[in-house]
Scaffold this motif. Structure first.
Motif, short mmCIF file in Angstrom:
data_model
loop_
_atom_site.label_atom_id
_atom_site.label_comp_id
_atom_site.label_asym_id
_atom_site.label_seq_id
_atom_site.Cartn_x
_atom_site.Cartn_y
_atom_site.Cartn_z
N CYS A 139 50.16 19.77 -35.67
CA CYS A 139 50.00 20.69 -34.53
C CYS A 139 50.01 22.12 -35.06
O CYS A 139 51.03 22.80 -35.00
CB CYS A 139 51.12 20.46 -33.53
SG CYS A 139 51.05 21.50 -32.06
N GLU A 141 49.93 25.91 -35.22
CA GLU A 141 50.16 26.96 -34.24
C GLU A 141 50.16 28.30 -34.97
O GLU A 141 50.65 28.40 -36.09
CB GLU A 141 51.51 26.77 -33.55
CG GLU A 141 51.68 25.47 -32.78
CD GLU A 141 51.13 25.55 -31.36
OE1 GLU A 141 50.75 26.66 -30.94
OE2 GLU A 141 51.08 24.50 -30.69
N HIS A 152 58.57 26.57 -30.18
CA HIS A 152 57.92 26.79 -28.89
C HIS A 152 56.57 27.45 -29.13
O HIS A 152 56.46 28.40 -29.91
CB HIS A 152 58.77 27.69 -28.00
CG HIS A 152 60.08 27.08 -27.60
ND1 HIS A 152 60.30 26.57 -26.34
CD2 HIS A 152 61.21 26.86 -28.32
CE1 HIS A 152 61.53 26.08 -26.30
NE2 HIS A 152 62.10 26.24 -27.47
N ARG A 154 52.94 29.14 -27.35
CA ARG A 154 52.49 29.88 -26.17
C ARG A 154 51.46 29.04 -25.41
O ARG A 154 50.49 28.55 -25.98
CB ARG A 154 51.88 31.21 -26.61
CG ARG A 154 51.54 32.16 -25.48
CD ARG A 154 50.95 33.43 -26.08
NE ARG A 154 50.57 34.39 -25.09
CZ ARG A 154 51.36 35.36 -24.62
NH1 ARG A 154 52.58 35.47 -25.09
NH2 ARG A 154 50.95 36.21 -23.71
N ARG A 155 51.65 28.90 -24.11
CA ARG A 155 50.75 28.13 -23.26
C ARG A 155 50.47 28.90 -21.97
O ARG A 155 51.27 29.72 -21.53
CB ARG A 155 51.37 26.77 -22.89
CG ARG A 155 51.65 25.87 -24.09
CD ARG A 155 50.35 25.41 -24.73
NE ARG A 155 50.58 24.48 -25.83
CZ ARG A 155 50.71 24.84 -27.09
NH1 ARG A 155 50.64 26.12 -27.43
NH2 ARG A 155 50.90 23.94 -28.04
N LEU A 157 49.84 28.55 -17.90
CA LEU A 157 50.09 27.67 -16.78
C LEU A 157 49.60 28.33 -15.51
O LEU A 157 49.74 29.54 -15.32
CB LEU A 157 51.59 27.37 -16.66
CG LEU A 157 52.26 26.75 -17.88
CD1 LEU A 157 53.76 26.63 -17.65
CD2 LEU A 157 51.67 25.38 -18.18
N TRP A 192 46.98 33.09 -14.56
CA TRP A 192 47.45 32.20 -15.61
C TRP A 192 48.58 32.91 -16.37
O TRP A 192 48.35 33.48 -17.42
CB TRP A 192 46.32 31.85 -16.57
CG TRP A 192 45.25 31.02 -15.94
CD1 TRP A 192 44.12 31.45 -15.32
CD2 TRP A 192 45.23 29.59 -15.84
NE1 TRP A 192 43.39 30.38 -14.86
CE2 TRP A 192 44.04 29.24 -15.17
CE3 TRP A 192 46.09 28.58 -16.28
CZ2 TRP A 192 43.69 27.92 -14.92
CZ3 TRP A 192 45.75 27.27 -16.02
CH2 TRP A 192 44.56 26.95 -15.35
N ALA A 194 51.59 33.53 -18.87
CA ALA A 194 51.94 32.90 -20.15
C ALA A 194 53.32 32.27 -20.04
O ALA A 194 54.22 32.80 -19.41
CB ALA A 194 51.94 33.94 -21.26
N TRP A 196 56.22 29.71 -22.44
CA TRP A 196 56.53 29.15 -23.75
C TRP A 196 57.06 27.74 -23.56
O TRP A 196 58.00 27.50 -22.82
CB TRP A 196 57.55 30.02 -24.47
CG TRP A 196 56.92 31.28 -24.92
CD1 TRP A 196 56.78 32.43 -24.21
CD2 TRP A 196 56.29 31.53 -26.17
NE1 TRP A 196 56.11 33.37 -24.93
CE2 TRP A 196 55.80 32.85 -26.15
CE3 TRP A 196 56.10 30.76 -27.32
CZ2 TRP A 196 55.14 33.41 -27.23
CZ3 TRP A 196 55.44 31.32 -28.39
CH2 TRP A 196 54.97 32.65 -28.33
N ARG A 197 56.42 26.79 -24.22
CA ARG A 197 56.79 25.39 -24.12
C ARG A 197 57.14 24.84 -25.50
O ARG A 197 56.49 25.18 -26.48
CB ARG A 197 55.63 24.56 -23.53
CG ARG A 197 55.35 24.88 -22.06
CD ARG A 197 56.54 24.46 -21.20
NE ARG A 197 56.32 24.73 -19.79
CZ ARG A 197 55.76 23.87 -18.94
NH1 ARG A 197 55.35 22.70 -19.38
NH2 ARG A 197 55.61 24.19 -17.68
N THR A 199 56.83 22.55 -28.42
CA THR A 199 55.60 21.86 -28.82
C THR A 199 55.77 20.87 -29.95
O THR A 199 54.85 20.12 -30.23
CB THR A 199 54.54 22.88 -29.24
OG1 THR A 199 55.06 23.66 -30.32
CG2 THR A 199 54.17 23.80 -28.10
#
Length: 205
Positions: A139, A141, A152, A154-155, A157, A192, A194, A196-197, A199
């Motif tokens: 993954c 990043e 974490h 950045r995504r 949502l 949208w 930002a 933080w998830r 990951t």
């Protein structure tokens, strides 16, 4: 420590940057390094000014190794307090540098104020590109926050409808849209925010 071609490994070369070092002096300092990657620790004390100087100096010196910039408190994850505005500027600068110099940009990583051994191992995984997602796949990043509970990313949502009940006893408020179409008013553009998830899974650290 970064893998080198042929599978050999090389320890990092630490190059201190004294206060007051100018662009030409910094270019001379980095020109002599046989680097496969550069990790800058200038941001926590030097902010965006020192980081910009390094980006320019690496270009002057013809160093094509990817540059990673470490910050502390530039982004907020979970129960973190408000981001540090000066550190956040480094992330803004980094995203611009990534667009202007994609071939020699690595990414941004936000560290805890006092990183422990586990945080440093996670940092090594990010820099070496060996981070694995929950499903086990690699993954990669380039914008990562390292915290006690993991990595974490950045995504984006979709935000709740303005004024709608969020299910937590509070109501969602409008957020500024990051962009809007010239043919449509900004109010109709999707929002949208930002977020933080987490990951990555932790079994590799």
């Amino acid at each position: 420590m970064r893998p080198r071609p042929g599978g050999t490994r090389r320890r990092g070369d630490h190059r201190p940057c004294p206060a007051g070092t100018d662009r030409s002096e910094l270019a001379t300092l980095v020109r002599t390094a046989d680097a496969t990657g550069v990790l800058s620790l200038l941001a926590p004390t030097g902010g965006p000014e020192a980081t910009l100087l390094l980006v320019q100096a690496l270009g002057d010196a013809g160093v094509g190794a990817p540059l990673w910039c470490a910050t502390t408190g530039a982004v907020a994850c979970g129960d973190d307090g408000p981001p540090d505005p000066v550190q956040a500027q480094v992330w803004g600068l980094g995203r611009v540098a990534a667009l202007e110099h994609p071939g020699r940009w690595g990414g941004l990583v936000d560290l805890p104020p006092d990183p422990d051994g586990r945080a440093l191992r996670r940092l090594c995984a990010v820099l070496s590109g060996t981070v694995r997602a929950e499903g086990g796949d690699i993954c990669p990043e380039d914008q990562v926050a390292i915290r006690a509970d993991g990595l974490h990313g950045r995504r984006l949502l979709r935000a709740s409808r303005p004024g709608a009940d969020t299910g937590t006893g509070t109501r969602a408020w409008p957020r500024a849209a990051p962009c809007s179409s010239p043919a449509a008013p900004a109010a109709s553009a999707p929002r949208w925010p930002a977020s933080w998830r987490r990951t990555a899974r932790d079994t590799s650290f």
